[in-house]
Design an enzyme around this catalytic site. Sequence first.
Site, short mmCIF file in Angstrom:
data_model
loop_
_atom_site.label_atom_id
_atom_site.label_comp_id
_atom_site.label_asym_id
_atom_site.label_seq_id
_atom_site.Cartn_x
_atom_site.Cartn_y
_atom_site.Cartn_z
N PRO A 1 0.79 -1.22 0.00
CA PRO A 1 0.00 0.00 0.00
C PRO A 1 0.83 1.28 0.00
O PRO A 1 1.87 1.36 0.64
CB PRO A 1 -0.82 -0.10 1.29
CG PRO A 1 -0.16 -1.14 2.11
CD PRO A 1 0.51 -2.07 1.17
N GLU B 1 13.22 -8.83 1.70
CA GLU B 1 12.40 -7.71 2.17
C GLU B 1 13.11 -6.40 1.83
O GLU B 1 14.31 -6.28 2.06
CB GLU B 1 12.23 -7.85 3.69
CG GLU B 1 11.48 -6.72 4.34
CD GLU B 1 11.39 -6.91 5.87
OE1 GLU B 1 11.68 -8.04 6.37
OE2 GLU B 1 11.04 -5.94 6.54
N HIS C 1 12.93 -2.01 1.85
CA HIS C 1 12.33 -0.73 2.24
C HIS C 1 13.15 0.39 1.63
O HIS C 1 14.39 0.31 1.58
CB HIS C 1 12.29 -0.58 3.76
CG HIS C 1 11.52 -1.67 4.42
ND1 HIS C 1 10.16 -1.77 4.34
CD2 HIS C 1 11.93 -2.74 5.11
CE1 HIS C 1 9.76 -2.85 4.96
NE2 HIS C 1 10.82 -3.47 5.44
C1 DHK Z 1 7.19 1.81 3.21
C2 DHK Z 1 6.04 2.07 3.88
O1 DHK Z 1 4.92 2.32 3.23
C3 DHK Z 1 6.02 2.14 5.35
O2 DHK Z 1 4.76 1.81 5.88
C4 DHK Z 1 7.11 1.31 5.98
C5 DHK Z 1 8.44 1.37 3.89
C6 DHK Z 1 8.46 1.65 5.37
C7 DHK Z 1 9.65 1.83 3.12
O3 DHK Z 1 10.54 2.47 3.68
O4 DHK Z 1 9.75 1.51 1.93
O5 DHK Z 1 7.14 1.53 7.37
#
Ligand code: DHK
Length: 157
Positions: free
Chosen positions: A13, A101, A103
Amino acid sequence: MTGLRPILVLNGPNLNMLGVREPHIYGHHTLGDVEDMCRERAAALGVEVTFGQSNYEGELVGMIQQARDGASGIVINPGAYTHTSVAIYDALKLAELPVIEVHLSNPHRREEFRHHSYISLVAEGIVAGFGARSFVMAIEGMVGYLRRQVPAGGPGD
Ligand code: DHK
């Protein structure tokens, strides 16, 4: 290309809003830019990538289930579901595929609720904090892992 099935790059999302969403945290690249960067790096490494994004937990679960028989690995940024979703954790376990994973930000520098990840429990590796480059690094890590050029991360390996 290599006999490997494609790597699925999956985004959760709000990641469809990359580029306009809090750029000081997530950067200026759009999701399309991220996908282009992944495609380019994957092609240079001789593998294919496919992409999925959804703002809905159940749709992400469905895409992970489909990957079980169609992908060689899953690179996933589950967005906020990272911190909440037992359903995505369960789906990743049943997929029986290597997971990395990803981010864009470094969640450990941010609010405490972002410090726990259900996904890390099933991930071979984690890349965080490098913006759009995190995805490219994850592709590199996944290809290395699939070709057994790098050790797997888990203590059981
Ligand atoms: C992306 C999101 O949407 C957050 O809810 C996560 C992550 C971090 C990111 O850093 O890509 O906490």
